[in-house]
Design an enzyme around this catalytic site. Structure first.
Site, PDB file in Angstrom:
ATOM      1  N   ALA A  20     -17.953 -30.250 -13.119  1.00 33.38           N
ATOM      2  CA  ALA A  20     -16.489 -30.273 -13.243  1.00 33.38           C
ATOM      3  C   ALA A  20     -16.168 -29.729 -14.622  1.00 33.38           C
ATOM      4  O   ALA A  20     -16.519 -30.361 -15.611  1.00 33.38           O
ATOM      5  CB  ALA A  20     -15.938 -31.686 -13.075  1.00 33.38           C
ATOM      6  N   CYS A  21     -15.521 -28.581 -14.680  1.00 32.99           N
ATOM      7  CA  CYS A  21     -15.612 -27.807 -15.906  1.00 32.99           C
ATOM      8  C   CYS A  21     -14.346 -27.010 -16.192  1.00 32.99           C
ATOM      9  O   CYS A  21     -13.349 -27.122 -15.516  1.00 32.99           O
ATOM     10  CB  CYS A  21     -16.787 -26.837 -15.785  1.00 32.99           C
ATOM     11  SG  CYS A  21     -18.171 -27.462 -14.818  1.00 32.99           S
ATOM     12  N   GLY A  22     -14.444 -26.150 -17.243  1.00 31.92           N
ATOM     13  CA  GLY A  22     -13.410 -25.197 -17.566  1.00 31.92           C
ATOM     14  C   GLY A  22     -13.916 -23.796 -17.285  1.00 31.92           C
ATOM     15  O   GLY A  22     -15.064 -23.458 -17.581  1.00 31.92           O
ATOM     16  N   ASN A 246     -15.068 -24.458 -11.228  1.00 28.31           N
ATOM     17  CA  ASN A 246     -14.468 -25.696 -11.719  1.00 28.31           C
ATOM     18  C   ASN A 246     -14.187 -26.589 -10.519  1.00 28.31           C
ATOM     19  O   ASN A 246     -13.389 -26.225  -9.649  1.00 28.31           O
ATOM     20  CB  ASN A 246     -13.169 -25.415 -12.478  1.00 28.31           C
ATOM     21  CG  ASN A 246     -12.443 -26.704 -12.848  1.00 28.31           C
ATOM     22  OD1 ASN A 246     -13.064 -27.727 -13.099  1.00 28.31           O
ATOM     23  ND2 ASN A 246     -11.117 -26.655 -12.868  1.00 28.31           N
TER      24      ASN A 246
END
Length: 667
Positions: A20-22, A246
Site C-alpha cells: 500500500a504505497c505512493g 498503490n
C-alpha cells in the site's frame, strides 16, 4: 520461497505479502527524451516519502524505485564494450549474491541459460552504489548489483527480444534460488529499473547513475512502498517490469491458484517453449509482483498492455445496463477466460512507449493528473508531488472508477478511455462468440429431480451439523425476512483450532479480509459495482482467444437450488450441449472405516473425476446425497478442495473443468 522473507511461523505466512504505497509518473506526450523527465520523476518520488515506510531505523525503507526507458546514451558510454543499435540489445540490473564465489557461479549460470535459449551475452557492468546512506538492516541483506547486456544473433529487437528474454529470466529465477538467488529488476530492450530497499531520498543517493546528465527518458514511473503488515525486501520494491501499484489485490490467493491451474493449457506461437517459464507466479512474491508477472505474460503473448490490464482489472460491467453493447461483450467474453484481480488498486503501467494508469471498479485509491502546455503529463496518488505553475496547466482531473488514463508517446497524444475500450471491443466479434458459446442457466429446460419429504429435514440437519442456535438466530430470521441477521455482541466461543470441542471443518477457515482499511461495500446501494455471477465449464487457452474460449454455462449466483442443479446434471440429456456434458461423482465414505476410509474415498473421487474427464465430461457435480448411518458425507469444502488441487497437480488428464457441489454451503 523468497529467501528475503521469513519462513511461515505463528500467524505469519509470506503468501500474504501486500503493498500500500505512493505512485506517480511523469511523461512527455510527444515522446521527447530528456534529463528533465528523470529529474522530475525523482523529485515526485522524494515528495512521496510520507507514503512509504521505514522500520526502527529511519534510514531503512520499505522500498523505492524508478522505471525509465533504456537510457541508450548513458549505457553506451558506460558499458565498456560495443553495443548494437538501440532496441537491438537488452539491458537489465541483476541482484546477485553478495558473496564473490556465489556471484561468479550465478554469473556463469545466467550466461549459460542465455546461450541455451539462443541469445548472446554481451557483457556485464558493475553498477556503482553508495551503501553508506543505508540503514544496517538494508545493508545486511543487500545484494550485489550488475547490469547485464544481451542481444539476439537471429536479429530480434524490441518486444521480440523481450519475448525471448522472458524465458531466460524465468529460468534464471527458478534455477538460481536460496543462497544463489538472482533477481532481475528488469531485463528488456525497452525499459530499465532502478529500485531497492530504500527510502525515497536514498534512491538517487544509492545509485549515482541517476544523477548522470546522460540519463534520459521520455517517461518515468516511480513508487514509494509501504509493505502492509509484511516484510520489506530488495526485490519486492516497485516498480516491477511493467507496473507500480498503490493498493492491494485481495483476491490474489485465488488468482495465483487459477493461473497455476490453467498453465497446462497455455500455449503461444510468440513464446515457444512457454512451459519452461512455469510457474508464471513465482512463489514467495507479493500481490503486486504476481500481478505484474501475469500482466507480462498476457502482453508478451500478443495483447496490448491496455488490453491485458482491462482483462485483469475490468470496470463494473455486469449491472451496467447503459454500457455500450460491444464493450459489454468484450468484458463478458474475457470473464470467461479469467477472473478479475480484485481489490483497491491504482495501477500505473508502461511498456516504454505507452504509459498510463487504471483504477479499480470501486475507485478506492486516489489518482490525479495534470497536463501542461508544453506536453508534460504528471499523474500521482496525491496532489502536490511537483510544483507546477497554474498557468502551465491546460487540463487536470482524477482517475474515475474503472477508467483508464493512457498516453501513447508514439502517437504523441492522450487517448480517451472510451476510445481505448471501443477500439479493443472492435478487434474481434465478441458478441457473436458469446451468442454461440455462452449458455445461460435460465435457458435450460426444467428437469425432474428427487424432492425430499419434510419428515427428512431433521435427519439432514443433524447429518450436516446444524445447531439449534443456527436455526433460531440465523436461518429462521433469514427465511422470514429475506435478509441476513445482524448482531453486535460478538462471540466468546474459542476459535476452532483452540476449541476443546469437536468442530466442523468449515469453522477452521475464515474469509480473508483486506490488510489495509477499506470502507465496507453495501451490495444493495452499490449494486452497480458488485457482482456475484460465475460460470462453469471448460476453459480454453488463455493466450489464444477465439469462439471456443467462452463455451460455458453462466450462473447468475454461485449458490443454486435443487431445480437449477437438476438442469446442470441433465444439461446434455437431449444431446444439445455435448461441450457441457456433466457427470455426478459421489462424495461419501464409510463411517466405520474412520480416517483411513475418508482418505480412500477422496482418492477414489480423484480417480473417478479423471476418468470422467477422459470420457468427455466438462462439468463435475460433487454430490453428498444419499448419506445415512453407514455412509457419511465428506465435508463439501474438503471434497471440492481435493478435486480442485487434483486438477491443478498435473496428474489429471485435463485441467479444463470447473466444479460444482450439491451439499449445503457453510461459511
Amino acid at each position: 520461497m523468497n529467501p528475503d522473507l521469513p519462513a511461515p511461523h505463528g500467524l505469519y505466512d509470506p503468501r500474504f505479502e501486500h503493498d500500500a504505497c505512493g505512485v506517480s509518473f511523469v511523461a512527455n506526450v510527444k515522446g521527447a527524451k530528456s534529463r528533465e523527465i528523470v529529474t522530475l520523476g525523482l523529485t515526485a518520488l522524494t515528495n512521496m516519502e510520507h507514503r512509504g515506510a521505514t522500520g526502527a531505523e529511519a534510514d531503512t525503507g520499505d522500498g523505492a524505485g524508478i522505471l525509465i526507458q533504456v537510457p541508450d546514451a548513458f549505457v553506451r558510454a558506460t558499458a565498456g564494450f560495443e553495443l548494437p543499435p538501440a532496441g537491438a540489445y537488452a539491458a537489465g540490473m541483476a541482484f546477485l549474491p553478495a558473496d564473490p564465489a556465489r556471484m561468479a557461479t550465478a554469473v556463469d549460470t545466467v550466461e549459460r541459460i542465455t546461450r541455451e535459449e539462443g541469445l548472446r551475452p554481451l557483457g556485464w557492468r558493475d553498477v556503482p552504489v553508495n551503501p553508506d546512506c543505508l540503514g544496517k538492516s538494508a545493508r545486511d541483506v543487500m545484494p550485489a548489483f550488475r547490469t547485464y547486456f544481451v542481444d539476439d544473433p537471429a536479429g530480434a529487437t524490441g518486444i521480440g527480444l523481450d519475448r525471448k528474454l522472458f524465458i531466460v529470466r524465468k529460468r534464471i529465477e527458478h534455477e538460481l534460488t536460496g543462497d544463489m538467488r538472482t533477481y532481475f529488476s528488469s531485463l528488456s530492450a525497452r525499459t530499465f529499473v532502478y529500485k531497492g530497499m530504500l527510502t525515497t531520498p536514498e534512491l538517487q543517493q544509492f545509485f549515482p547513475d541517476l544523477s548522470d546528465e546522460r540519463m534520459e527518458s521520455a517517461l518515468a514511473l516511480v513508487h514509494s512502498r509501504f509493505s502492509t503488515n509484511t516484510f520489506p525486501s530488495w526485490p519486492l520494491a516497485h516498480p516491477y517490469r511493467f507496473i507500480a501499484h498503490n493498493g492491494e489485490i485481495n483476491t490474489v490467493q485465488g488468482n495465483r491458484n487459477w493461473m497455476r491451474t490453467r498453465e497446462a493449457l497455455l500455449e503461444s506461437d510468440l513464446i515457444p517453449g512457454l512451459d519452461r517459464a512455469y510457474p508464471v507466479c513465482t512463489p514467495g512474491m507479493s500481490d503486486s509482483a504476481s500481478f505484474d508477472e501475469v500482466l507480462e505474460l498476457l502482453h508478451l503473448a500478443g495483447r496490448s498492455l491496455p488490453h491485458a490490464l482491462l482483462m485483469m482489472i475490468p470496470e463494473a460491467w455486469e449491472n451496467n445496463d447503459r454500457m455500450e453493447p460491444r464493450k459489454r461483450a468484450f468484458y463478458r467474453f474475457h470473464a470467461a477466460l479469467m477472473e478479475p484481480w480484485d481489490g483497491p488498486a491504482d495501477v500505473c503501467f508502461t511498456d516504454g512507449t505507452v504509459i498510463g494508469a487504471v483504477l479499480d471498479r470501486n475507485g478506492l485509491r486516489p489518482g490525479r493528473y495534470w497536463v501542461t502546455n508544453d506536453d508534460l503529463v504528471v499523474l500521482a496518488s496525491e496532489a502536490g508531488v511537483l510544483d507546477i505553475a497554474p498557468e502551465r496547466v491546460i487540463r487536470k482531473g482524477r482517475l474515475q472508477p474503472g477508467r483508464m488514463f493512457l498516453i501513447d508517446t508514439e502517437q504523441g497524444r492522450i487517448i480517451d478511455d472510451e476510445e481505448i475500450k471501443l477500439g479493443l471491443a472492435s478487434e474481434h466479434p465478441y458478441e457473436e462468440w458469446l451468442a454461440a458459446g455462452i449458455t445461460d442457466l435460465d435457458e435450460l429446460p426444467e428437469r425432474e429431480h428427487v424432492v425430499h419429504s419434510h419428515d427428512s429435514v431433521l435427519r439432514r440437519q443433524q447429518m450436516f451439523g446444524y445447531t439449534d442456535e443456527e436455526l433460531k438466530i440465523i436461518i429462521s430470521p433469514m427465511a422470514r425476512s429475506g435478509a441476513e441477521p445482524i448482531g453486535s455482541m460478538g462471540t466468546d466461543t474459542p476459535i476452532a483450532v483452540l476449541s476443546e470441542r469437536s468442530r466442523m471443518l468449515f469453522d477452521y477457515f475464515q474469509q480473508l479480509f483486506a490488510q489495509v482499511t477499506n470502507p465496507p461495500l453495501d451490495a444493495i446501494r452499490e449494486e452497480v459495482v458488485t457482482a456475484v455471477g460465475t460460470s462453469v465449464g471448460p476453459e480454453a487457452n488463455l493466450l489464444a482467444p477465439g469462439p471456443d474460449s467462452c463455451r460455458q454455462l453462466s450462473l447468475p449466483f454461485p449458490i443454486i437450488d435443487n431445480d437449477d442443479l437438476a438442469k446442470i446434471i441433465h444439461i446434455n440429456d437431449d444431446g444439445t450441449h455435448p461441450h457441457l456434458q456433466s457427470v455426478v461423482v459421489g462424495g461419501l465414505y464409510r463411517v466405520a472405516d474412520g480416517g483411513d476410509g475418508l482418505r480412500a474415498a477422496l482418492d477414489n473421487v480423484r480417480t473417478l473425476v479423471s476418468d470422467a474427464i477422459e470420457r468427455g465430461a466438462r462439468i463435475i457435480v460433487l454430490s453428498d446425497r444419499n448419506s445415512d448411518e453407514v455412509y457419511a458425507p465428506i465435508p463439501s469444502l474438503l471434497l471440492t478442495s481435493a478435486v480442485h488441487h487434483h486438477l491443478m497437480s498435473g496428474t489429471a488428464p485435463a485441467r479444463s473443468t470447473r466444479t460444482s457441489r450439491s451439499s449445503p454451503s457453510r461459511t
